[in-house]
Write an enzyme that holds these catalytic residues in place. Sequence first.
Site, short mmCIF file in Angstrom:
data_model
loop_
_atom_site.label_atom_id
_atom_site.label_comp_id
_atom_site.label_asym_id
_atom_site.label_seq_id
_atom_site.Cartn_x
_atom_site.Cartn_y
_atom_site.Cartn_z
N ILE A 1 0.83 -1.21 0.00
CA ILE A 1 0.00 0.00 0.00
C ILE A 1 0.87 1.26 0.00
CG2 ILE A 1 -1.60 1.32 1.46
CD1 ILE A 1 -2.71 -1.51 2.39
N ASN B 1 2.09 4.34 7.84
CA ASN B 1 1.58 3.12 7.20
C ASN B 1 2.33 1.85 7.62
OD1 ASN B 1 0.13 1.73 4.84
ND2 ASN B 1 2.29 1.45 4.29
N TYR C 1 -3.47 -7.96 16.74
CA TYR C 1 -3.43 -7.08 15.57
C TYR C 1 -4.62 -6.11 15.58
CZ TYR C 1 -3.72 -5.63 10.68
OH TYR C 1 -3.80 -4.88 9.53
N LYS D 1 -4.79 -1.85 15.92
CA LYS D 1 -5.40 -0.96 14.92
C LYS D 1 -6.58 -0.20 15.52
CE LYS D 1 -2.72 -2.04 11.40
NZ LYS D 1 -1.80 -1.05 10.83
N1 LIG Z 1 -2.76 -5.90 3.10
C1 LIG Z 1 -3.86 -5.90 3.79
O1 LIG Z 1 -4.77 -6.72 3.55
C2 LIG Z 1 -4.06 -4.92 4.91
C3 LIG Z 1 -5.32 -4.83 5.49
C4 LIG Z 1 -5.53 -3.93 6.52
C5 LIG Z 1 -4.50 -3.13 6.95
N2 LIG Z 1 -3.27 -3.23 6.38
C6 LIG Z 1 -2.21 -2.35 6.88
O2 LIG Z 1 -1.65 -1.65 5.80
C7 LIG Z 1 -0.29 -1.31 6.10
C8 LIG Z 1 0.59 -1.72 4.94
O3 LIG Z 1 0.41 -3.10 4.73
P1 LIG Z 1 0.80 -3.84 3.36
O4 LIG Z 1 -0.19 -4.92 3.18
O5 LIG Z 1 1.05 -2.86 2.29
O6 LIG Z 1 2.14 -4.55 3.87
P2 LIG Z 1 3.56 -4.78 3.23
O7 LIG Z 1 3.49 -4.90 1.75
O8 LIG Z 1 4.15 -5.88 4.05
O9 LIG Z 1 4.30 -3.41 3.58
C9 LIG Z 1 4.65 -3.10 4.89
C10 LIG Z 1 5.62 -1.96 4.84
O10 LIG Z 1 5.97 -1.63 6.19
C11 LIG Z 1 7.39 -1.74 6.33
N3 LIG Z 1 7.71 -2.16 7.67
C12 LIG Z 1 7.25 -3.23 8.35
N4 LIG Z 1 7.82 -3.26 9.56
C13 LIG Z 1 8.64 -2.18 9.64
C14 LIG Z 1 9.49 -1.66 10.61
N5 LIG Z 1 9.65 -2.24 11.82
N6 LIG Z 1 10.18 -0.54 10.35
C15 LIG Z 1 10.05 0.07 9.14
N7 LIG Z 1 9.26 -0.38 8.17
C16 LIG Z 1 8.57 -1.49 8.42
C17 LIG Z 1 7.81 -2.74 5.30
O11 LIG Z 1 9.18 -2.62 4.99
P3 LIG Z 1 10.13 -3.94 5.06
O12 LIG Z 1 9.55 -4.89 4.06
O13 LIG Z 1 11.47 -3.45 4.70
O14 LIG Z 1 10.00 -4.43 6.48
C18 LIG Z 1 6.92 -2.32 4.12
O15 LIG Z 1 7.44 -1.17 3.50
C19 LIG Z 1 0.04 -2.01 7.41
O16 LIG Z 1 -0.07 -1.09 8.47
C20 LIG Z 1 -1.04 -3.07 7.51
O17 LIG Z 1 -1.33 -3.43 8.84
C21 LIG Z 1 -3.03 -4.10 5.36
#
Ligand SMILES: NC(=O)c1ccc[n+]([C@@H]2O[C@H](COP(=O)([O-])OP(=O)(O)OC[C@H]3O[C@@H](n4cnc5c(N)ncnc54)[C@H](OP(=O)(O)O)[C@@H]3O)[C@@H](O)[C@H]2O)c1
Length: 245
Positions: free
Chosen positions: A18, A85, A148, A152
């Site tokens: 995202i 994010n 989780y 949130k």
């Molecule tokens: N995908 C879904 O279905 C969904 C649904 C509801 C909410 N969300 C929320 O949306 C947000 C983004 O999720 P996404 O699905 O896009 O996940 P993603 O593709 O795994 O991206 C997560 C991002 O956060 C970074 N990150 C994780 N831990 C970190 C840390 N300790 N320090 C710095 N950066 C960190 C990751 O970098 P690295 O890879 O380098 O760690 C990556 O850039 C999250 O907050 C998630 O909870 C997602």
Amino acid sequence: MTGYEGKRVVITGGTSGIGLATAKALIAGGARVLVTGRTPTSLENARAALGPGAIVESSDAVSDIDSLVDRAAAEFDAVDLLVLNAGGTVSSTVDETSEAEYDKLFELNTKAPFFTLQKFVPLMPVGSAVVLTTSVSNTKGIATTSVYSATKAALRSMTRTFARELIDRGIRVNAVSPGPIDTGILERTMSAEAARQFLDQIKATNPMQRFGEPDEVAKAIIFLGFDATYTTGTELLVDGGASDL
Ligand SMILES: NC(=O)c1ccc[n+]([C@@H]2O[C@H](COP(=O)([O-])OP(=O)(O)OC[C@H]3O[C@@H](n4cnc5c(N)ncnc54)[C@H](OP(=O)(O)O)[C@@H]3O)[C@@H](O)[C@H]2O)c1
């Protein structure tokens, strides 16, 4: 997308999913964007995807807040949009969850955005905005997501209070709450079999019978960040109708 020329944007967790989709769209619209991530692979992927105009910073969301603020100040002087994010998940029942897992997830998903916002506010001018990524699970009882979902829900609550406290400084604060978005996050955090079952179940039950795309959440983040100028303290669901239908 156009219309964001010269806007200065910081996106934590902007190297994949995202956050990366949001960065791409904003750069295409003329914004100057700094994204953070941690792992060498995701940092490299983001550099390749975003091109030389983007600042891709290796920065841990929990432990590197001060150095991130310093870097943003040095690059931009001020920040027009802060997207909090970065986040993770654990998938375990209440019986299985350890205290260490509980603390680690609250640190990443709740404490880190709280103090990142606190430390960025002095850089944010009148008319700027913050968007926090929560989740539709913040109001649901979904098995294996108690920690989780609680992280949130806390973030959703903070969105309201931040909005109230910052309104007199001309800073809007809103949340985007994605439903199931196809970013690979499930496969990275669950066993392959558990992820497959969860994916199948979501496809079968979502009103749109599909996952959302990261671009679809990016549009909501950008709307809240720049276009929704009479909106603060609220939450925009991006979930294919799952919460309401
Ligand atoms: N995908 C879904 O279905 C969904 C649904 C509801 C909410 N969300 C929320 O949306 C947000 C983004 O999720 P996404 O699905 O896009 O996940 P993603 O593709 O795994 O991206 C997560 C991002 O956060 C970074 N990150 C994780 N831990 C970190 C840390 N300790 N320090 C710095 N950066 C960190 C990751 O970098 P690295 O890879 O380098 O760690 C990556 O850039 C999250 O907050 C998630 O909870 C997602």
